[in-house]
Design a protein around this motif. Structure first.
Motif, PDB file in Angstrom:
ATOM      1  N   ASP A 151     -29.920  24.477 -79.972  1.00  0.00           N
ATOM      2  CA  ASP A 151     -31.075  23.838 -79.332  1.00  0.00           C
ATOM      3  C   ASP A 151     -31.170  22.373 -79.764  1.00  0.00           C
ATOM      4  O   ASP A 151     -31.530  22.084 -80.906  1.00  0.00           O
ATOM      5  CB  ASP A 151     -32.343  24.609 -79.720  1.00  0.00           C
ATOM      6  CG  ASP A 151     -33.585  24.086 -79.018  1.00  0.00           C
ATOM      7  OD1 ASP A 151     -33.436  23.241 -78.105  1.00  0.00           O
ATOM      8  OD2 ASP A 151     -34.685  24.517 -79.381  1.00  0.00           O
ATOM      9  N   LEU A 152     -30.863  21.465 -78.840  1.00  0.00           N
ATOM     10  CA  LEU A 152     -30.985  20.047 -79.148  1.00  0.00           C
ATOM     11  C   LEU A 152     -32.415  19.543 -78.954  1.00  0.00           C
ATOM     12  O   LEU A 152     -32.745  18.439 -79.413  1.00  0.00           O
ATOM     13  CB  LEU A 152     -30.008  19.229 -78.298  1.00  0.00           C
ATOM     14  CG  LEU A 152     -28.521  19.577 -78.440  1.00  0.00           C
ATOM     15  CD1 LEU A 152     -27.658  18.490 -77.804  1.00  0.00           C
ATOM     16  CD2 LEU A 152     -28.124  19.794 -79.879  1.00  0.00           C
ATOM     17  N   GLY A 153     -33.259  20.302 -78.262  1.00  0.00           N
ATOM     18  CA  GLY A 153     -34.684  19.983 -78.147  1.00  0.00           C
ATOM     19  C   GLY A 153     -34.972  18.605 -77.588  1.00  0.00           C
ATOM     20  O   GLY A 153     -35.863  17.905 -78.073  1.00  0.00           O
ATOM     21  N   LEU A 154     -34.272  18.214 -76.551  1.00  0.00           N
ATOM     22  CA  LEU A 154     -34.409  16.864 -76.006  1.00  0.00           C
ATOM     23  C   LEU A 154     -35.306  16.766 -74.778  1.00  0.00           C
ATOM     24  O   LEU A 154     -35.640  15.661 -74.351  1.00  0.00           O
ATOM     25  CB  LEU A 154     -33.018  16.315 -75.664  1.00  0.00           C
ATOM     26  CG  LEU A 154     -32.064  16.136 -76.843  1.00  0.00           C
ATOM     27  CD1 LEU A 154     -30.686  15.734 -76.350  1.00  0.00           C
ATOM     28  CD2 LEU A 154     -32.608  15.103 -77.821  1.00  0.00           C
ATOM     29  N   LEU A 155     -35.684  17.887 -74.182  1.00  0.00           N
ATOM     30  CA  LEU A 155     -36.455  17.853 -72.945  1.00  0.00           C
ATOM     31  C   LEU A 155     -37.956  17.949 -73.212  1.00  0.00           C
ATOM     32  O   LEU A 155     -38.384  18.748 -74.050  1.00  0.00           O
ATOM     33  CB  LEU A 155     -36.036  19.010 -72.026  1.00  0.00           C
ATOM     34  CG  LEU A 155     -34.593  19.019 -71.538  1.00  0.00           C
ATOM     35  CD1 LEU A 155     -34.338  20.241 -70.669  1.00  0.00           C
ATOM     36  CD2 LEU A 155     -34.266  17.748 -70.759  1.00  0.00           C
ATOM     37  N   PRO A 156     -38.753  17.166 -72.480  1.00  0.00           N
ATOM     38  CA  PRO A 156     -40.211  17.335 -72.597  1.00  0.00           C
ATOM     39  C   PRO A 156     -40.628  18.696 -72.061  1.00  0.00           C
ATOM     40  O   PRO A 156     -40.030  19.211 -71.113  1.00  0.00           O
ATOM     41  CB  PRO A 156     -40.773  16.196 -71.751  1.00  0.00           C
ATOM     42  CG  PRO A 156     -39.663  15.794 -70.830  1.00  0.00           C
ATOM     43  CD  PRO A 156     -38.394  16.084 -71.551  1.00  0.00           C
ATOM     44  N   ALA A 157     -41.651  19.274 -72.666  1.00  0.00           N
ATOM     45  CA  ALA A 157     -42.081  20.624 -72.281  1.00  0.00           C
ATOM     46  C   ALA A 157     -42.534  20.685 -70.834  1.00  0.00           C
ATOM     47  O   ALA A 157     -42.422  21.730 -70.182  1.00  0.00           O
ATOM     48  CB  ALA A 157     -43.203  21.096 -73.207  1.00  0.00           C
ATOM     49  N   ALA A 178     -33.788  13.999 -68.664  1.00  0.00           N
ATOM     50  CA  ALA A 178     -32.863  15.103 -68.404  1.00  0.00           C
ATOM     51  C   ALA A 178     -31.423  14.599 -68.348  1.00  0.00           C
ATOM     52  O   ALA A 178     -30.494  15.279 -68.801  1.00  0.00           O
ATOM     53  CB  ALA A 178     -33.232  15.807 -67.105  1.00  0.00           C
ATOM     54  N   GLY A 179     -31.209  13.396 -67.796  1.00  0.00           N
ATOM     55  CA  GLY A 179     -29.871  12.823 -67.756  1.00  0.00           C
ATOM     56  C   GLY A 179     -29.337  12.543 -69.152  1.00  0.00           C
ATOM     57  O   GLY A 179     -28.171  12.801 -69.439  1.00  0.00           O
ATOM     58  N   ASN A 180     -30.204  12.018 -70.017  1.00  0.00           N
ATOM     59  CA  ASN A 180     -29.787  11.761 -71.390  1.00  0.00           C
ATOM     60  C   ASN A 180     -29.468  13.054 -72.131  1.00  0.00           C
ATOM     61  O   ASN A 180     -28.490  13.142 -72.874  1.00  0.00           O
ATOM     62  CB  ASN A 180     -30.877  10.995 -72.132  1.00  0.00           C
ATOM     63  CG  ASN A 180     -30.464  10.617 -73.541  1.00  0.00           C
ATOM     64  OD1 ASN A 180     -29.505   9.876 -73.734  1.00  0.00           O
ATOM     65  ND2 ASN A 180     -31.172  11.138 -74.535  1.00  0.00           N
ATOM     66  N   ALA A 181     -30.297  14.081 -71.908  1.00  0.00           N
ATOM     67  CA  ALA A 181     -30.059  15.374 -72.553  1.00  0.00           C
ATOM     68  C   ALA A 181     -28.749  15.980 -72.072  1.00  0.00           C
ATOM     69  O   ALA A 181     -27.977  16.529 -72.872  1.00  0.00           O
ATOM     70  CB  ALA A 181     -31.223  16.317 -72.272  1.00  0.00           C
ATOM     71  N   ALA A 182     -28.480  15.883 -70.768  1.00  0.00           N
ATOM     72  CA  ALA A 182     -27.245  16.441 -70.226  1.00  0.00           C
ATOM     73  C   ALA A 182     -26.031  15.788 -70.881  1.00  0.00           C
ATOM     74  O   ALA A 182     -25.035  16.456 -71.197  1.00  0.00           O
ATOM     75  CB  ALA A 182     -27.200  16.257 -68.714  1.00  0.00           C
ATOM     76  N   TYR A 183     -26.097  14.475 -71.093  1.00  0.00           N
ATOM     77  CA  TYR A 183     -25.018  13.778 -71.795  1.00  0.00           C
ATOM     78  C   TYR A 183     -24.861  14.317 -73.211  1.00  0.00           C
ATOM     79  O   TYR A 183     -23.739  14.584 -73.675  1.00  0.00           O
ATOM     80  CB  TYR A 183     -25.307  12.276 -71.840  1.00  0.00           C
ATOM     81  CG  TYR A 183     -24.332  11.503 -72.693  1.00  0.00           C
ATOM     82  CD1 TYR A 183     -23.144  11.011 -72.157  1.00  0.00           C
ATOM     83  CD2 TYR A 183     -24.587  11.273 -74.045  1.00  0.00           C
ATOM     84  CE1 TYR A 183     -22.230  10.320 -72.943  1.00  0.00           C
ATOM     85  CE2 TYR A 183     -23.683  10.583 -74.836  1.00  0.00           C
ATOM     86  CZ  TYR A 183     -22.518  10.104 -74.286  1.00  0.00           C
ATOM     87  OH  TYR A 183     -21.618   9.434 -75.069  1.00  0.00           O
TER      88      TYR A 183
END
Length: 337
Positions: A83-89, A100-105
């Motif tokens: 779990d990288l936990g990068l997305l807002p809830a 979401a683009g940054n998290a996907a990277y």
């Protein structure tokens, strides 16, 4: 004394763009009994987003965070996630998001590192959104080029695999004029060789390869175009044939795909993106898989996009993801000649 069976391959499954259908296809694919019989999938992504997807799908499962893939446990009904936990809830479904683009990277970056270090045996990717990726400052045309960069490889090829036809691309995410300019005999030759090696590894010892032309009717002996087939493709085919590779062409693309669909060719070589993608999406996108050929690691992916129009509705089909995991598992356990 009996020898214990080899452990199933560990596969890093990247969650893709969290605003798209990636989480919704991952949940049923990871829980599918066929997947669990073939591999040990560990999602690299966001645990809470997977829980949201499971609720949308009405799936009762346990999404469990693990520090590393090797610490995951595999039991029915459990989804392991680094779990990288990068997305807002409150990330909305189906909307372009730089977050979401940054998290996907970041998911792909972590998975590539795990694969290069030998902590997983393959990577399987859910779709990312190129516009979101760029909005986050990661200026790559797609997964293929991003993974090449992350693994230090200068040149790779995209291969699409369906039950009816398999196609490898000489060029992919560039404009048509740029694609024609980039095609040259060396690139054609290297692409065909990568395709040949991939087919041999997949269990086809002597693949028959159909190579498309660039112009309609493959130039029709000079009637269409400016001799691109003779200049850019024919010299490569002559070298390949001397080396014992059964590469036939240049062929009119419409003929090549018709013949491949009926079984005459094991692999088709497309010169540019839409020449290959169009027929594949007609002939079998539901079970289609995208492979990156030429990487130092195994990578497969679904052959569809983020589908923002249906994201968050529970309508996405998981068949392509199940197939992508299957092919990753087979490639990870296949002997390398």
């Amino acid at each position: 004394m009996t020898t214990a069976p080899a452990p199933l391959p560990l596969i890093a499954l990247t969650m893709g763009d969290g605003a798209g259908i990636g989480p919704e296809v991952i949940v049923p694919a990871v829980l599918h009994p066929d997947t669990l019989a073939r591999c040990r999938p560990v999602v690299i992504g966001d645990a809470e987003r997977l829980r949201q997807a499971a609720r949308i799908l009405g799936v009762d499962c346990a999404v469990v965070s693990v520090p590393t893939p090797t610490e995951a446990e595999f039991t029915p009904g459990r989804i392991n996630v680094v779990d990288l936990g990068l997305l807002p809830a409150d990330l909305p479904w189906g909307a372009l998001s730089p977050a979401a683009g940054n998290a996907a990277y970041a998911y792909v970056e972590r998975a590539a590192g795990l694969a290069v270090n030998g902590e997983v045996q393959a990577i399987c990717t859910a779709p990312l959104n190129k516009e979101a990726l760029h909005a986050a400052g990661h200026l790559y045309p797609g997964h293929t080029e991003l993974l090449a960069h992350l693994t230090g490889v200068e040149e790779v090829s995209m291969m699409l695999s369906t039950p009816k036809v398999k196609v490898i691309h000489v060029t992919t995410h560039i404009g048509l004029i740029d694609a024609v300019n980039r095609i040259e005999p060396g690139l054609v030759e290297r692409t065909v060789r990568r395709g040949h090696q991939a087919m041999v590894r997949a269990g086809v010892p002597e693949p028959v390869i159909g190579v498309c032309g660039i112009n309609p009717h493959a130039g029709e002996n000079g009637l269409f175009g400016y001799g691109e087939e003779e200049e850019k493709i024919v010299p490569a085919l002559e070298v390949l044939r001397r080396d014992g590779i059964d590469a036939r062409g240049p062929l009119p693309a419409d003929t090549a795909f018709f013949l491949a669909a009926r079984g005459d060719y094991d692999l088709v070589v497309a010169m540019y993106h839409d020449q290959g993608h169009g027929p594949v999406k007609v002939l079998g996108i539901e079970a289609g898989v995208n492979l990156t050929v030429g990487l130092p690691v195994i990578r497969t992916s679904v052959d569809h996009g983020t589908a923002f129009d249906i994201a968050g509705t529970g309508k996405a089909e998981a068949g392509s993801m199940i197939e992508a995991l299957r092919q990753a598992s087979e490639m990870a356990t296949a002997p390398v000649n």
